[in-house]
Design an enzyme around this catalytic site. Structure first.
Site, PDB file in Angstrom:
ATOM      1  CD  GLU A 116      -2.324   2.578  -3.528  1.00 15.27           C
ATOM      2  OE1 GLU A 116      -3.407   3.154  -3.665  1.00 15.27           O
ATOM      3  OE2 GLU A 116      -1.720   2.536  -2.446  1.00 15.27           O
ATOM      4  CG  ASP A 157      -1.824   1.161   1.325  1.00 11.52           C
ATOM      5  OD1 ASP A 157      -2.654   1.316   0.415  1.00 11.52           O
ATOM      6  OD2 ASP A 157      -1.721   1.944   2.297  1.00 11.52           O
TER       7      ASP A 157
END
Length: 527
Positions: A295, A264
């Site tokens: 990400e 993340d």
């Protein structure tokens, strides 16, 4: 001496490995196309089961569809009882200890998670852990320390003089104690906070105690320096922080039986640490093929490419630019030129680094704004199936299907879209193999052919974004499926009614209704 110099030059100019060519995309021994699913939405909860139990009950269906990897939501204890895990409180608590007034996480208990993972593995499905390593929230106590407020628009510029503040930076984990990890986090483990408890003022405060180094330089330069995202920002240069996070990576794989990670918010994390974390976690797991997808949220390919280079083939990246193209196509409708749909995307320039997707939990229209900004970029229903046809059936990139598009939910579900995605997944599993030949015929309709391989026949695909009020307009596109298919009849896979005869040279005229998708497969395999 000369041989050492020659060796240095050869290694200096080596290309990094292509992640999708060496990473594990599912259990070994499977010949079908691999496929990932993100098994959650932002607001998802099951009516009668915990989320882990719900996932477990769906495992047989997922295996039947051909899903080889499942990206689960963050399994860690959140700052709020119903927190999604992105508000990370304790990575080591998978729903085992009384923290924040609950044993279970939003998703369920540790026992339910581990059993669901076991069932998935028994059905030939790999688990991916969503690792939230950038920040923490929900501290147990405040601490007083010196800090400097900085500007929201440029974190390198001060917004006032240094001052003493009270920040929520003391994480003692009273329910867990020292089990699994002995590190109790304090302000020296962080670079910044977003709240001064003394004045009850929200802002961005850079911790400025003596000896502190401020923001990391190895982060994205957006907003001057994008080290700080939200909550209490972790200092990944601190030795104790590194030791704890590295230990957690190995532990969570061993505990759950997972085979990889979704990382993340990597644009906010020190790049050098993230690379070290991936490499050392992979080594500790004893699995050189451990899967990692990162990400980096930006639609600008030029900003992403340096990150891809910096990570030396150790991680794949979500193709956010492709998602943004899909979003633009859904907004512009007939005005969008489909021949440009892959322009300036990761899958176009570095296909073996790209995890492609249509939508996810961040893009859903109900996703709340963060710091006054929203990631909302939902792909409209008018282009959803076309987008899925591109990621599922072309031979480039590795696709990820979104739970919200496939399963009934309150946020974004369409029964018709879910039915068509299921048909496309079937086509991917049975027909979408071999080389890809593109036919960029017209701004409003394009096609491509998969040539097939030794055990799969291939398919022909045509898609349209032409709006047609009459509902009867049909596009036709002449495409070559190979002389080996001469004389065969192709049938429509999506609607089960069309037929196309292939001539002696391998050509056929394939059709598609306006604003729709059609997949054509050899009749003997189109059932």
């Amino acid at each position: 001496m000369f041989s050492k110099l020659a060796s240095w030059f050869s290694h200096a100019f080596e290309s990094p490995p292509s992640p999708l060519l060496y990473m594990r995309l599912g259990p070994e021994g499977r010949d079908d196309n691999p496929l990932m699913i993100q098994f959650f939405t932002w607001d998802c909860l099951h009516n009668s089961l915990s989320w882990w139990k719900h996932f477990e009950t769906e495992v047989p269906r997922l295996a039947e569809l051909g899903i080889t990897q499942v990206w689960l939501p963050p399994p860690n204890k959140a700052a709020e009882p119903k927190g999604r895990g992105y508000d990370a409180y304790d990575l080591w608590d998978l729903g085992e200890f009384v923290h924040k007034g609950t044993v279970a996480t939003r998703w369920g208990t540790r026992e339910e998670l581990l059993h669901a993972c076991k069932v998935a593995n028994e059905h030939g499905i790999d688990i991916l852990i969503d690792a939230v390593l950038n920040h923490k929230l929900g501290a147990d106590h405040t601490e007083t320390f010196r800090a400097v407020p900085v500007q929201e628009s440029n974190r390198l510029r001060n917004a006032g003089p240094p001052r003493q503040i009270q920040g929520w930076t003391s994480f003692d984990y009273p329910g867990r104690g020292d089990k699994y990890s002995t590190l109790h986090w304090h302000h020296e483990h962080f670079t910044g906070v977003d709240w001064d408890q003394t004045t009850r003022t929200k802002g961005i405060y850079r911790i400025a105690e003596p000896g502190r180094r401020g923001w990391s330089r190895n982060v994205d330069p957006e907003l001057g320096n994008y080290d700080f995202l939200l909550g209490v920002d972790i200092d990944h240069r601190h030795p104790e922080v590194q030791e704890d996070l590295l230990s957690w990576g190995k532990w969570v794989l061993q505990t759950t039986g997972a085979t990889g990670f979704r990382l993340d918010a990597i644009k906010h994390i020190d790049r050098k640490f993230t690379l070290k974390w991936i490499q050392e976690t992979r080594a500790a797991a004893g699995d050189k093929s451990m899967f990692v997808v990162s990400e980096y949220w930006s639609g600008n390919l030029k900003l992403i490419l340096p990150y891809i280079k910096a990570f030396k083939g150790e991680t794949t990246f979500f193709d956010v630019p492709l998602h943004m193209n899909f979003n633009q196509a859904s907004r512009e409708r007939t005005r969008y030129d489909l021949r440009k749909i892959l322009n300036n995307t990761i899958v176009q320039v570095k296909p073996n680094d790209a995890v492609t997707f249509v939508d996810n939990h961040d893009t859903a229209s109900l996703f709340p704004a963060v710091e006054g900004k929203s990631l909302e970029s939902w792909v409209g229903d008018n282009f959803k199936i076309q987008a899925y046809a591109i990621i599922l059936l072309r031979g480039y990139g590795y696709p990820c299907v979104f739970y919200g598009d496939l399963y009934p939910n309150k946020e974004c579900y369409s029964e018709n879209i879910a039915r068509n995605i299921t048909l496309l997944i079937e086509a991917r599993r049975h027909f979408a193999y071999g080389a890809t030949d593109d036919y960029l015929a017209h701004p409003n309709y394009i096609g491509f052919v998969r040539r097939g391989d030794a055990t799969h026949s291939g398919c022909a695909v045509i898609l349209s974004n032409k709006e047609d009020d009459s509902g009867g307009h049909i596009h036709e596109l002449r495409m070559n499926v190979g002389v080996e298919n001469a004389g065969k009849t192709y049938a429509s896979h999506m609607t089960k009614h069309g037929r196309v005869e292939i001539d002696a040279a391998g050509w056929g005229t394939f059709s598609c209704f306006a604003n729709n998708v059609q997949v054509w497969t050899p009749l003997e395999q189109a059932d």
